[in-house]
Design a protein around this motif. Structure first.
Motif, PDB file in Angstrom:
ATOM      1  N   PRO A 260      -5.159  16.925 -46.103  1.00  0.00           N
ATOM      2  CA  PRO A 260      -4.502  18.141 -45.610  1.00  0.00           C
ATOM      3  C   PRO A 260      -5.461  19.179 -45.039  1.00  0.00           C
ATOM      4  CG  PRO A 260      -4.522  18.094 -48.013  1.00  0.00           C
ATOM      5  CD  PRO A 260      -4.980  16.747 -47.559  1.00  0.00           C
ATOM      6  N   LYS A 261      -6.758  19.084 -45.364  1.00  0.00           N
ATOM      7  CA  LYS A 261      -7.735  20.054 -44.867  1.00  0.00           C
ATOM      8  C   LYS A 261      -8.445  19.586 -43.597  1.00  0.00           C
ATOM      9  CE  LYS A 261      -8.799  21.850 -49.510  1.00  0.00           C
ATOM     10  NZ  LYS A 261      -9.871  22.056 -50.514  1.00  0.00           N
ATOM     11  N   MET A 262      -7.988  18.484 -43.030  1.00  0.00           N
ATOM     12  CA  MET A 262      -8.693  17.912 -41.883  1.00  0.00           C
ATOM     13  C   MET A 262      -8.246  18.535 -40.566  1.00  0.00           C
ATOM     14  SD  MET A 262      -9.028  13.916 -40.680  1.00  0.00           S
ATOM     15  CE  MET A 262      -7.981  13.874 -39.237  1.00  0.00           C
ATOM     16  N   THR A 263      -9.228  18.773 -39.696  1.00  0.00           N
ATOM     17  CA  THR A 263      -8.985  19.205 -38.324  1.00  0.00           C
ATOM     18  C   THR A 263      -9.442  18.090 -37.398  1.00  0.00           C
ATOM     19  OG1 THR A 263      -9.369  21.525 -38.914  1.00  0.00           O
ATOM     20  CG2 THR A 263      -9.512  20.946 -36.583  1.00  0.00           C
ATOM     21  N   LEU A 264      -8.617  17.768 -36.393  1.00  0.00           N
ATOM     22  CA  LEU A 264      -8.935  16.699 -35.461  1.00  0.00           C
ATOM     23  C   LEU A 264      -9.227  17.277 -34.085  1.00  0.00           C
ATOM     24  CD1 LEU A 264      -9.112  13.701 -34.645  1.00  0.00           C
ATOM     25  CD2 LEU A 264      -6.621  13.736 -34.319  1.00  0.00           C
ATOM     26  N   VAL A 265     -10.367  16.875 -33.515  1.00  0.00           N
ATOM     27  CA  VAL A 265     -10.770  17.296 -32.177  1.00  0.00           C
ATOM     28  C   VAL A 265     -11.053  16.043 -31.356  1.00  0.00           C
ATOM     29  CG1 VAL A 265     -12.586  18.418 -30.826  1.00  0.00           C
ATOM     30  CG2 VAL A 265     -11.689  19.537 -32.877  1.00  0.00           C
ATOM     31  N   THR A 266     -10.592  16.025 -30.117  1.00  0.00           N
ATOM     32  CA  THR A 266     -10.855  14.912 -29.207  1.00  0.00           C
ATOM     33  C   THR A 266     -12.029  15.245 -28.293  1.00  0.00           C
ATOM     34  OG1 THR A 266      -8.530  14.233 -29.206  1.00  0.00           O
ATOM     35  CG2 THR A 266      -9.899  13.449 -27.383  1.00  0.00           C
ATOM     36  N   ALA A 267     -12.971  14.316 -28.209  1.00  0.00           N
ATOM     37  CA  ALA A 267     -14.099  14.452 -27.279  1.00  0.00           C
ATOM     38  C   ALA A 267     -13.692  13.819 -25.959  1.00  0.00           C
ATOM     39  CB  ALA A 267     -15.345  13.781 -27.853  1.00  0.00           C
ATOM     40  N   PHE A 268     -13.161  14.643 -25.060  1.00  0.00           N
ATOM     41  CA  PHE A 268     -12.632  14.132 -23.803  1.00  0.00           C
ATOM     42  C   PHE A 268     -13.762  13.572 -22.923  1.00  0.00           C
ATOM     43  CE2 PHE A 268      -9.447  17.275 -25.131  1.00  0.00           C
ATOM     44  CZ  PHE A 268      -8.317  16.454 -25.126  1.00  0.00           C
ATOM     45  N   GLY A 269     -13.472  12.419 -22.308  1.00  0.00           N
ATOM     46  CA  GLY A 269     -14.443  11.801 -21.416  1.00  0.00           C
ATOM     47  C   GLY A 269     -15.619  11.170 -22.126  1.00  0.00           C
ATOM     48  N   GLN A 270     -15.465  10.884 -23.424  1.00  0.00           N
ATOM     49  CA  GLN A 270     -16.543  10.242 -24.167  1.00  0.00           C
ATOM     50  C   GLN A 270     -16.000   9.075 -24.982  1.00  0.00           C
ATOM     51  OE1 GLN A 270     -20.039  12.331 -25.555  1.00  0.00           O
ATOM     52  NE2 GLN A 270     -18.858  14.237 -25.623  1.00  0.00           N
ATOM     53  N   GLY A 271     -16.876   8.097 -25.227  1.00  0.00           N
ATOM     54  CA  GLY A 271     -16.546   6.943 -26.047  1.00  0.00           C
ATOM     55  C   GLY A 271     -17.237   7.052 -27.396  1.00  0.00           C
ATOM     56  N   HIS A 272     -17.730   5.900 -27.871  1.00  0.00           N
ATOM     57  CA  HIS A 272     -18.427   5.879 -29.161  1.00  0.00           C
ATOM     58  C   HIS A 272     -19.931   5.838 -28.935  1.00  0.00           C
ATOM     59  CE1 HIS A 272     -18.969   5.171 -33.439  1.00  0.00           C
ATOM     60  NE2 HIS A 272     -19.948   4.341 -33.096  1.00  0.00           N
ATOM     61  N   ALA A 273     -20.632   6.792 -29.573  1.00  0.00           N
ATOM     62  CA  ALA A 273     -20.089   7.936 -30.300  1.00  0.00           C
ATOM     63  C   ALA A 273     -20.347   9.184 -29.462  1.00  0.00           C
ATOM     64  CB  ALA A 273     -20.765   8.073 -31.649  1.00  0.00           C
ATOM     65  N   PRO A 274     -19.432  10.154 -29.490  1.00  0.00           N
ATOM     66  CA  PRO A 274     -19.579  11.336 -28.646  1.00  0.00           C
ATOM     67  C   PRO A 274     -20.899  12.073 -28.857  1.00  0.00           C
ATOM     68  CG  PRO A 274     -17.378  11.240 -29.579  1.00  0.00           C
ATOM     69  CD  PRO A 274     -18.182  10.156 -30.260  1.00  0.00           C
ATOM     70  N   LEU A 275     -21.459  12.581 -27.760  1.00  0.00           N
ATOM     71  CA  LEU A 275     -22.591  13.503 -27.833  1.00  0.00           C
ATOM     72  C   LEU A 275     -22.039  14.866 -28.238  1.00  0.00           C
ATOM     73  CD1 LEU A 275     -23.682  11.149 -26.047  1.00  0.00           C
ATOM     74  CD2 LEU A 275     -25.109  12.851 -24.903  1.00  0.00           C
ATOM     75  N   LEU A 276     -22.520  15.408 -29.328  1.00  0.00           N
ATOM     76  CA  LEU A 276     -21.885  16.570 -29.934  1.00  0.00           C
ATOM     77  C   LEU A 276     -22.232  17.890 -29.271  1.00  0.00           C
ATOM     78  CD1 LEU A 276     -22.135  15.584 -33.704  1.00  0.00           C
ATOM     79  CD2 LEU A 276     -20.195  15.353 -32.135  1.00  0.00           C
ATOM     80  N   HIS A 277     -23.135  17.865 -28.291  1.00  0.00           N
ATOM     81  CA  HIS A 277     -23.445  19.105 -27.579  1.00  0.00           C
ATOM     82  C   HIS A 277     -22.740  19.188 -26.235  1.00  0.00           C
ATOM     83  CE1 HIS A 277     -26.374  16.112 -26.140  1.00  0.00           C
ATOM     84  NE2 HIS A 277     -26.308  16.751 -24.976  1.00  0.00           N
ATOM     85  N   VAL A 278     -21.961  18.173 -25.881  1.00  0.00           N
ATOM     86  CA  VAL A 278     -21.316  18.116 -24.570  1.00  0.00           C
ATOM     87  C   VAL A 278     -19.962  18.830 -24.605  1.00  0.00           C
ATOM     88  CG1 VAL A 278     -20.287  16.548 -22.869  1.00  0.00           C
ATOM     89  CG2 VAL A 278     -22.504  16.017 -23.876  1.00  0.00           C
TER      90      VAL A 278
END
Length: 293
Positions: A260-278
């Motif tokens: 219940p405490k989870m937040t979901l974010v989609t890294a658009f235009g990225q596959g596995h694994a997303p670059l977290l600074h993009v």
């Protein structure tokens, strides 16, 4: 190098392990909790360089950020016993690193393999964790994505020169990562490869990749829903690559239902694994940290 300090420390079995600290603040000082970044299967602390610069800056929250190289990766020593390249051993190494660096409690960011380590860490040392960011990983790993990783890591393909390396990576991964620009591919090059007599070489013990060779369509994969329950006590941000082949949308949905405490974010235009600074990801992470820890 001015943006971080380097640290070497021994593992429980005597290997020399490496980590870097961004922010130049005492980990024992009051204020915001530190952030510990855990990389993917064959990756290393350099994957988080741009994110760590942001999170350790005033605009990103002025956090202390710790990025670790597992044994056999980056600047950590290669292990003569190849069976030690395992999630339980690496989980113990993370605990050892936290003790060595004076970390009593932290927010953890786990990319792929790093997220699997966090499933075990939540069971073994729950007091160490304040909040969790999982980057494109969950309790169910899609077989097709894992087979693709097996093939990529063991196909022997590598760039011939440093100048060719960004284009080489784009040829391999560009269809899954249309969001990446020229600078991003150069950043990925610098994270993946080390210099070997003037040529780029993958910066990990090849025995790690060879562990995947026996994997086939009939190999049973672990069910991690029970360890995932241990993460239920923490605020959780799940980042899923829009084009990922490792984390199914159905798995992400079920994770949200169970947590219940989870937040979901989609890294658009990225596959596995997303670059977290993009894109907006680095700010999404900074805002999550601000509201949870």
């Amino acid at each position: 190098m001015d943006s971080f300090s380097e640290h070497f420390f021994p593992s429980n079995d005597g290997l020399r392990l490496y980590g870097r600290i961004y922010g130049h603040r005492s980990l024992e000082a009051g204020g915001s909790l530190p952030v510990v970044c855990l990389a993917g299967l064959t990756r290393n602390s350099r994957d988080f360089h741009c994110l760590a610069l942001h999170l350790s800056s005033p605009v990103g929250g002025s956090r202390t950020v710790v990025c670790l190289d597992y044994r056999g990766r980056g600047q950590s020593e290669r292990d003569p016993d190849k069976s030690h390249y395992s999630i339980p051993v690496e989980t113990n190494d993370v605990i050892t690193a936290c003790h060595a660096l004076g970390i009593e409690r932290a927010v953890f960011i786990g990319t792929s393999r790093g997220g699997l380590i966090l499933h075990l860490l939540a069971q073994q040392m729950p007091s160490l964790i304040a909040a969790v960011v999982l980057n494109d990983i969950g309790p169910v790993i899609e077989r097709g994505g894992l087979l693709a990783i097996r093939d990529y890591l063991n196909n022997g393909s590598r760039p011939q020169t440093w100048e060719d390396a960004p284009a080489h990576l784009r040829a391999l991964h560009g269809t899954e990562f249309p969001a990446l620009g020229e600078i991003d591919w150069r950043d990925m090059t610098n994270a993946i490869y080390r210099d070997e007599n003037g040529y780029p070489a993958p910066d990990f013990d090849q025995a790690i990749a060879k562990q995947l060779l026996p994997l086939d369509a009939s190999t049973p994969l672990p069910d991690l829903w029970e360890p995932f329950q241990a993460l239920g006590q923490y605020p959780l941000l799940l980042i899923r690559g829009e084009n990922t082949r490792l984390l199914a949308e159905e798995t992400a949905t079920e994770m949200h239902r169970r947590h219940p405490k989870m937040t979901l974010v989609t890294a658009f235009g990225q596959g596995h694994a997303p670059l977290l600074h993009v894109g907006d990801l680095k700010q999404d992470i900074a805002e999550f940290l601000e509201t949870t820890a």
